[in-house]
Design an enzyme around this catalytic site. Structure first.
Site, PDB file in Angstrom:
ATOM      1  N   TYR A  17       0.842  -1.211   0.000  1.00  9.18           N
ATOM      2  CA  TYR A  17       0.000   0.000   0.000  1.00  9.18           C
ATOM      3  C   TYR A  17       0.873   1.256   0.000  1.00  9.18           C
ATOM      4  O   TYR A  17       0.641   2.198  -0.753  1.00  9.18           O
ATOM      5  CB  TYR A  17      -0.919  -0.015   1.228  1.00  9.18           C
ATOM      6  CG  TYR A  17      -1.958   1.079   1.249  1.00  9.18           C
ATOM      7  CD1 TYR A  17      -3.093   1.007   0.452  1.00  9.18           C
ATOM      8  CD2 TYR A  17      -1.805   2.190   2.079  1.00  9.18           C
ATOM      9  CE1 TYR A  17      -4.050   2.017   0.478  1.00  9.18           C
ATOM     10  CE2 TYR A  17      -2.753   3.194   2.117  1.00  9.18           C
ATOM     11  CZ  TYR A  17      -3.885   3.105   1.309  1.00  9.18           C
ATOM     12  OH  TYR A  17      -4.822   4.104   1.337  1.00  9.18           O
TER      13      TYR A  17
ATOM     14  N   LYS B 120       0.975   4.112  -2.895  1.00 10.17           N
ATOM     15  CA  LYS B 120       0.561   5.501  -2.666  1.00 10.17           C
ATOM     16  C   LYS B 120       1.727   6.480  -2.864  1.00 10.17           C
ATOM     17  O   LYS B 120       1.518   7.608  -3.319  1.00 10.17           O
ATOM     18  CB  LYS B 120      -0.071   5.642  -1.282  1.00 10.17           C
ATOM     19  CG  LYS B 120      -1.404   4.885  -1.156  1.00 10.17           C
ATOM     20  CD  LYS B 120      -2.464   5.383  -2.157  1.00 10.17           C
ATOM     21  CE  LYS B 120      -3.840   4.786  -1.904  1.00 10.17           C
ATOM     22  NZ  LYS B 120      -4.874   5.313  -2.811  1.00 10.17           N
TER      23      LYS B 120
HETATM   24  N1  LIG Z   1     -10.344   4.743   4.295  1.00 16.51           N
HETATM   25  C1  LIG Z   1      -9.373   5.544   4.688  1.00 16.51           C
HETATM   26  O1  LIG Z   1      -9.278   5.927   5.856  1.00 16.51           O
HETATM   27  C2  LIG Z   1      -8.351   6.044   3.672  1.00 16.51           C
HETATM   28  C3  LIG Z   1      -7.189   6.667   4.147  1.00 16.51           C
HETATM   29  C4  LIG Z   1      -6.265   7.145   3.201  1.00 16.51           C
HETATM   30  C5  LIG Z   1      -6.511   6.990   1.857  1.00 16.51           C
HETATM   31  N2  LIG Z   1      -7.638   6.366   1.443  1.00 16.51           N
HETATM   32  C6  LIG Z   1      -7.835   6.215   0.009  1.00 16.51           C
HETATM   33  O2  LIG Z   1      -9.056   6.818  -0.344  1.00 16.51           O
HETATM   34  C7  LIG Z   1      -9.626   6.126  -1.460  1.00 16.51           C
HETATM   35  C8  LIG Z   1     -11.054   5.727  -1.125  1.00 16.51           C
HETATM   36  O3  LIG Z   1     -11.023   4.934   0.030  1.00 16.51           O
HETATM   37  P1  LIG Z   1     -12.384   4.494   0.764  1.00 16.51           P
HETATM   38  O4  LIG Z   1     -12.023   4.205   2.166  1.00 16.51           O
HETATM   39  O5  LIG Z   1     -13.463   5.449   0.456  1.00 16.51           O
HETATM   40  O6  LIG Z   1     -12.637   3.096   0.032  1.00 16.51           O
HETATM   41  P2  LIG Z   1     -13.980   2.216  -0.049  1.00 16.51           P
HETATM   42  O7  LIG Z   1     -13.518   0.793   0.049  1.00 16.51           O
HETATM   43  O8  LIG Z   1     -15.044   2.687   0.880  1.00 16.51           O
HETATM   44  O9  LIG Z   1     -14.475   2.499  -1.552  1.00 16.51           O
HETATM   45  C9  LIG Z   1     -13.641   2.196  -2.619  1.00 16.51           C
HETATM   46  C10 LIG Z   1     -14.487   2.112  -3.866  1.00 16.51           C
HETATM   47  O10 LIG Z   1     -13.572   1.782  -4.937  1.00 16.51           O
HETATM   48  C11 LIG Z   1     -14.155   0.746  -5.704  1.00 16.51           C
HETATM   49  N3  LIG Z   1     -13.099  -0.029  -6.355  1.00 16.51           N
HETATM   50  C12 LIG Z   1     -12.243  -0.910  -5.788  1.00 16.51           C
HETATM   51  N4  LIG Z   1     -11.470  -1.466  -6.731  1.00 16.51           N
HETATM   52  C13 LIG Z   1     -11.835  -0.910  -7.917  1.00 16.51           C
HETATM   53  C14 LIG Z   1     -11.409  -1.098  -9.246  1.00 16.51           C
HETATM   54  N5  LIG Z   1     -10.461  -1.997  -9.567  1.00 16.51           N
HETATM   55  N6  LIG Z   1     -11.991  -0.349 -10.219  1.00 16.51           N
HETATM   56  C15 LIG Z   1     -12.969   0.534  -9.930  1.00 16.51           C
HETATM   57  N7  LIG Z   1     -13.431   0.723  -8.676  1.00 16.51           N
HETATM   58  C16 LIG Z   1     -12.859   0.012  -7.691  1.00 16.51           C
HETATM   59  C17 LIG Z   1     -14.953  -0.094  -4.714  1.00 16.51           C
HETATM   60  O11 LIG Z   1     -15.946  -0.879  -5.371  1.00 16.51           O
HETATM   61  C18 LIG Z   1     -15.535   0.985  -3.815  1.00 16.51           C
HETATM   62  O12 LIG Z   1     -16.766   1.466  -4.287  1.00 16.51           O
HETATM   63  C19 LIG Z   1      -8.695   4.958  -1.748  1.00 16.51           C
HETATM   64  O13 LIG Z   1      -7.795   5.294  -2.783  1.00 16.51           O
HETATM   65  C20 LIG Z   1      -7.958   4.776  -0.443  1.00 16.51           C
HETATM   66  O14 LIG Z   1      -6.683   4.167  -0.618  1.00 16.51           O
HETATM   67  C21 LIG Z   1      -8.564   5.885   2.317  1.00 16.51           C
END
Ligand SMILES: NC(=O)c1ccc[n+]([C@@H]2O[C@H](COP(=O)([O-])OP(=O)(O)OC[C@H]3O[C@@H](n4cnc5c(N)ncnc54)[C@H](O)[C@@H]3O)[C@@H](O)[C@H]2O)c1
Length: 247
Positions: free
Chosen positions: A165, A169
């Site tokens: 990860y 990133k």
């Molecule tokens: N959750 C956190 O606290 C957090 C922290 C830092 C960064 N992020 C980043 O923020 C972004 C969103 O995270 P989140 O927590 O909202 O995730 P989430 O799991 O709630 O939602 C992710 C969405 O992406 C879709 N997805 C996954 N693989 C895919 C693919 N191959 N093609 C198209 N769609 C796809 C899923 O179906 C889902 O709807 C991500 O890039 C994650 O790495 C999240």
């Protein structure tokens, strides 16, 4: 940019098309809703087609135009189809938000399988590259636009994810900077958002507003940054074992 003041928020993105990946739920859903509330036509891209359709319906119920498109961002053929669909749907793309991402299991290199590595890098980094490469011509044809890449605190430090990860990133942040260098002169601004956590509705709203700000006219002079939005958690926190080792 007009010095007379920012445009009213409801019309800030009027006439603009904004494509958000991973938009069926979570942060992508919040970002899509915020752009729609500011007048954008939004394209809800997700590997979960039903989820994308539900998210788009909810946005349309609020009076905006939202189109769901089922796409696996890690699949080059799927992404090529997305670009073709967009050409049929609208006259161009103004903003790409590369948000789709998957976590790893917070493991160090020796415990990361090749399969996990390929999956995490495939969605988080290659997916970002594929979508940007496929849609960038549609921004350039419009004379420019903005690319907002959702990275993570793990894009700037170690210790906020596992090896896969964190590598993915950091890669997103690097890709953002290179994109800015290569296409900035042609009117494309690129930004990385580096969340600490997006697990509450309030934090997702903050991130969504930041995405809109970075993609909007008020951020015209901000380019290639990696904006940490983490409530000051973005420092190196030793992983378990370090304290004992250092005595
Ligand atoms: N959750 C956190 O606290 C957090 C922290 C830092 C960064 N992020 C980043 O923020 C972004 C969103 O995270 P989140 O927590 O909202 O995730 P989430 O799991 O709630 O939602 C992710 C969405 O992406 C879709 N997805 C996954 N693989 C895919 C693919 N191959 N093609 C198209 N769609 C796809 C899923 O179906 C889902 O709807 C991500 O890039 C994650 O790495 C999240």
């Amino acid at each position: 940019v007009s010095r007379a003041g920012a445009p009213g928020r409801a019309a800030e993105f009027a006439g603009k098309t904004v494509v958000v990946t991973g938009a069926a739920k979570g942060l992508g859903r919040a970002i899509t809703g915020e752009f729609a509330a500011r007048g954008a036509r939004v394209v809800v891209v997700d590997i979960d087609g039903d989820g994308a359709a539900r998210a788009a319906s909810a946005i349309e119920a609020g009076g905006a135009i939202a189109t769901p498109i089922a796409t696996d961002v890690a699949d080059a053929e799927d992404v090529a189809r997305l670009a073709d669909d967009l050409r049929g749907l609208c006259s161009g793309v103004d903003v790409i938000v590369n948000n789709a991402g998957v976590p790893d299991d917070s493991k160090p290199v020796l415990e990361v399988s090749e399969r996990l590595w390929d999956r995490v890098l495939g969605v988080n980094l290659k997916g970002n590259f594929l979508v940007t490469k496929a849609l960038l011509p549609q921004l350039l044809e419009r004379g420019g636009g903005a690319v907002v890449n959702v990275a993570s605190m793990a894009g700037t430090i170690a210790g906020a994810g596992g090896a896969a990860y964190t590598a993915s990133k950091h890669g997103v942040v690097g890709l953002t900077r290179q994109l800015c260098l290569d296409y900035g002169p042609r009117g494309v601004r690129a930004h990385a958002i580096c969340p600490g956590s997006t697990d509450t509705e309030v934090s997702r709203e903050f991130h969504a507003r930041l995405a809109c700000f970075l993609a909007g006219p008020e951020a015209e002079l901000i380019q290639g940054g990696a904006v940490l939005i983490d409530g000051a958690r973005g420092r190196f926190e030793p992983a378990p074992g370090w304290a004992e080792r250092d005595g």
